[in-house]
Write a protein that holds these residues in place. Structure first.
Motif, PDB file in Angstrom:
ATOM      1  N   THR A  69       0.792  -1.176   0.089  1.00 30.61           N
ATOM      2  CA  THR A  69       0.110   0.049   0.314  1.00 30.61           C
ATOM      3  C   THR A  69       0.983   1.265  -0.048  1.00 30.61           C
ATOM      4  N   GLU A  70       2.179   1.336   0.381  1.00 27.35           N
ATOM      5  CA  GLU A  70       2.814   2.423   0.712  1.00 27.35           C
ATOM      6  C   GLU A  70       4.259   2.504  -0.240  1.00 27.35           C
ATOM      7  N   LEU A  71       4.674   3.297  -0.921  1.00 23.79           N
ATOM      8  CA  LEU A  71       5.919   3.246  -1.424  1.00 23.79           C
ATOM      9  C   LEU A  71       6.807   4.658  -1.147  1.00 23.79           C
ATOM     10  N   ALA A  72       7.816   4.365  -0.528  1.00 25.06           N
ATOM     11  CA  ALA A  72       8.859   5.333  -0.209  1.00 25.06           C
ATOM     12  C   ALA A  72       9.888   5.550  -1.309  1.00 25.06           C
ATOM     13  N   VAL A  73      10.153   6.701  -1.653  1.00 30.71           N
ATOM     14  CA  VAL A  73      10.738   7.234  -2.610  1.00 30.71           C
ATOM     15  C   VAL A  73      12.193   8.050  -2.185  1.00 30.71           C
ATOM     16  N   ASN A  74      13.231   7.409  -2.313  1.00 30.07           N
ATOM     17  CA  ASN A  74      14.807   8.066  -1.944  1.00 30.07           C
ATOM     18  C   ASN A  74      15.057   8.794  -3.052  1.00 30.07           C
ATOM     19  N   SER A  75      15.020  10.159  -3.283  1.00 26.81           N
ATOM     20  CA  SER A  75      15.519  10.949  -4.438  1.00 26.81           C
ATOM     21  C   SER A  75      16.831  11.506  -3.959  1.00 26.81           C
ATOM     22  N   LEU A  76      17.624  12.296  -4.683  1.00 27.12           N
ATOM     23  CA  LEU A  76      19.101  12.857  -4.794  1.00 27.12           C
ATOM     24  C   LEU A  76      18.979  13.707  -3.307  1.00 27.12           C
ATOM     25  N   ASN A  77      17.932  14.509  -3.093  1.00 28.23           N
ATOM     26  CA  ASN A  77      17.940  15.551  -2.177  1.00 28.23           C
ATOM     27  C   ASN A  77      16.915  15.381  -0.989  1.00 28.23           C
ATOM     28  N   GLY A  78      16.031  14.169  -0.971  1.00 27.39           N
ATOM     29  CA  GLY A  78      15.103  14.139  -0.239  1.00 27.39           C
ATOM     30  C   GLY A  78      14.409  12.846  -0.189  1.00 27.39           C
ATOM     31  N   HIS A 107      -2.489   3.055  -4.085  1.00 24.67           N
ATOM     32  CA  HIS A 107      -3.916   2.901  -4.648  1.00 24.67           C
ATOM     33  C   HIS A 107      -4.876   3.622  -4.088  1.00 24.67           C
ATOM     34  N   PRO A 108      -5.351   4.904  -4.354  1.00 24.38           N
ATOM     35  CA  PRO A 108      -4.704   5.644  -5.454  1.00 24.38           C
ATOM     36  C   PRO A 108      -3.596   6.205  -5.322  1.00 24.38           C
ATOM     37  N   MET A 109      -2.624   6.386  -6.379  1.00 21.96           N
ATOM     38  CA  MET A 109      -1.200   6.919  -6.344  1.00 21.96           C
ATOM     39  C   MET A 109      -1.217   8.565  -6.024  1.00 21.96           C
ATOM     40  N   SER A 110      -0.817   8.790  -4.774  1.00 21.67           N
ATOM     41  CA  SER A 110      -0.962  10.023  -4.020  1.00 21.67           C
ATOM     42  C   SER A 110       0.377  10.516  -3.049  1.00 21.67           C
ATOM     43  N   LEU A 111       0.772  11.472  -3.391  1.00 19.05           N
ATOM     44  CA  LEU A 111       1.952  11.803  -2.563  1.00 19.05           C
ATOM     45  C   LEU A 111       1.475  12.019  -1.108  1.00 19.05           C
ATOM     46  N   THR A 112       1.914  11.573   0.030  1.00 23.35           N
ATOM     47  CA  THR A 112       1.660  11.655   1.381  1.00 23.35           C
ATOM     48  C   THR A 112       2.309  12.521   1.996  1.00 23.35           C
ATOM     49  N   ARG A 113       3.782  12.498   1.923  1.00 16.94           N
ATOM     50  CA  ARG A 113       4.682  13.195   2.740  1.00 16.94           C
ATOM     51  C   ARG A 113       6.148  13.490   1.886  1.00 16.94           C
ATOM     52  N   GLU A 114       6.710  14.516   2.077  1.00 17.25           N
ATOM     53  CA  GLU A 114       8.022  14.957   1.714  1.00 17.25           C
ATOM     54  C   GLU A 114       8.910  15.208   2.678  1.00 17.25           C
ATOM     55  N   PHE A 115      10.148  14.910   2.702  1.00 18.90           N
ATOM     56  CA  PHE A 115      10.911  15.131   3.683  1.00 18.90           C
ATOM     57  C   PHE A 115      12.483  15.681   2.828  1.00 18.90           C
ATOM     58  N   THR A 116      13.077  16.521   3.458  1.00 18.42           N
ATOM     59  CA  THR A 116      14.303  17.132   2.998  1.00 18.42           C
ATOM     60  C   THR A 116      15.596  16.644   3.500  1.00 18.42           C
TER      61      THR A 116
END
Length: 203
Positions: free
Chosen positions: A133-142, A149-158
């Motif tokens: 149910t949950e996806l964590a995305v590690n990007s370059l700076n956060g 389901h449905p695909m929706s951004l829940t939180r952002e961390f810097t």
């Protein structure tokens, strides 16, 4: 999945498979991808997934190192890959991230993509909760967490100290563990985003 093999991809586009107990090289796939291999993962039924500098997602039979399936992606320069198990194994999927921050969830055995999203930075790594149910995305700076389901951004961390490198979700889907290029580890609550623990690794 059973700990008997070590698998690595390299900048030449090759994938190598070693036997864990002995260190013997079992297989070499010399041209698994054009340019370089950027990410690999293992499915629940022990097939090898790989992406690289080309626009292909490839599925390999681990025991023989032969290609089982190949799917074209909408762009090249994949940067991250994570197996995505579903209730019906016939519809198992994979999360694939790209240098421009876009990512897609693909069905593995029929090729169509399920859902897609975009991160503000190049994607380094994924984690998917055991219940899917949950996806964590590690990007370059956060880092971000997404509900699938449905695909929706829940939180952002810097990320304030170095760039993010790896991410994992605990088996109970309550916590996220992430690492940075400065050998730092953070443990967060997945829903509140509160940092519960922070420490540095001696390297």
């Amino acid at each position: 999945n059973d700990g008997t093999k070590i698998i690595a991809g390299d900048a030449s586009g090759a994938i190598k498979i070693w036997e864990t107990p002995t260190g013997n090289l079992l297989h070499t796939i010399p041209s698994a991808h054009f340019g370089h291999v950027t990410a690999i993962d293992i499915t629940a039924d022990d097939r090898l997934l790989s992406v690289g500098g080309d626009d292909k997602l490839r599925i390999w039979l681990l025991d023989t190192a032969t290609m089982n399936l190949e799917f074209g992606l909408e762009q090249n320069n994949s940067s991250a890959l994570k197996f995505y198990p579903l209730a019906d194994p016939e519809f198992d999927g994979a999360a694939i991230g790209f240098d421009d921050g876009t990512f897609q969830l693909h069905y593995l055995y029929i090729g169509d993509y399920i859902l897609s999203g975009i991160s503000p930075n190049a994607i380094e790594a994924f984690a998917i909760s055991p219940d899917g149910t949950e996806l964590a995305v590690n990007s370059l700076n956060g880092m971000e967490t997404w509900h699938i389901h449905p695909m929706s951004l829940t939180r952002e961390f810097t990320q304030t100290h170095g760039s993010n490198t790896m991410v994992a979700i605990t088996p109970d889907a309550r916590y996220i563990v992430s690492t940075s290029s400065r050998a730092e580890v953070q443990i967060r609550e997945i829903y509140s985003g509160v940092v519960l623990s922070f420490f540095e690794i001696d390297v």
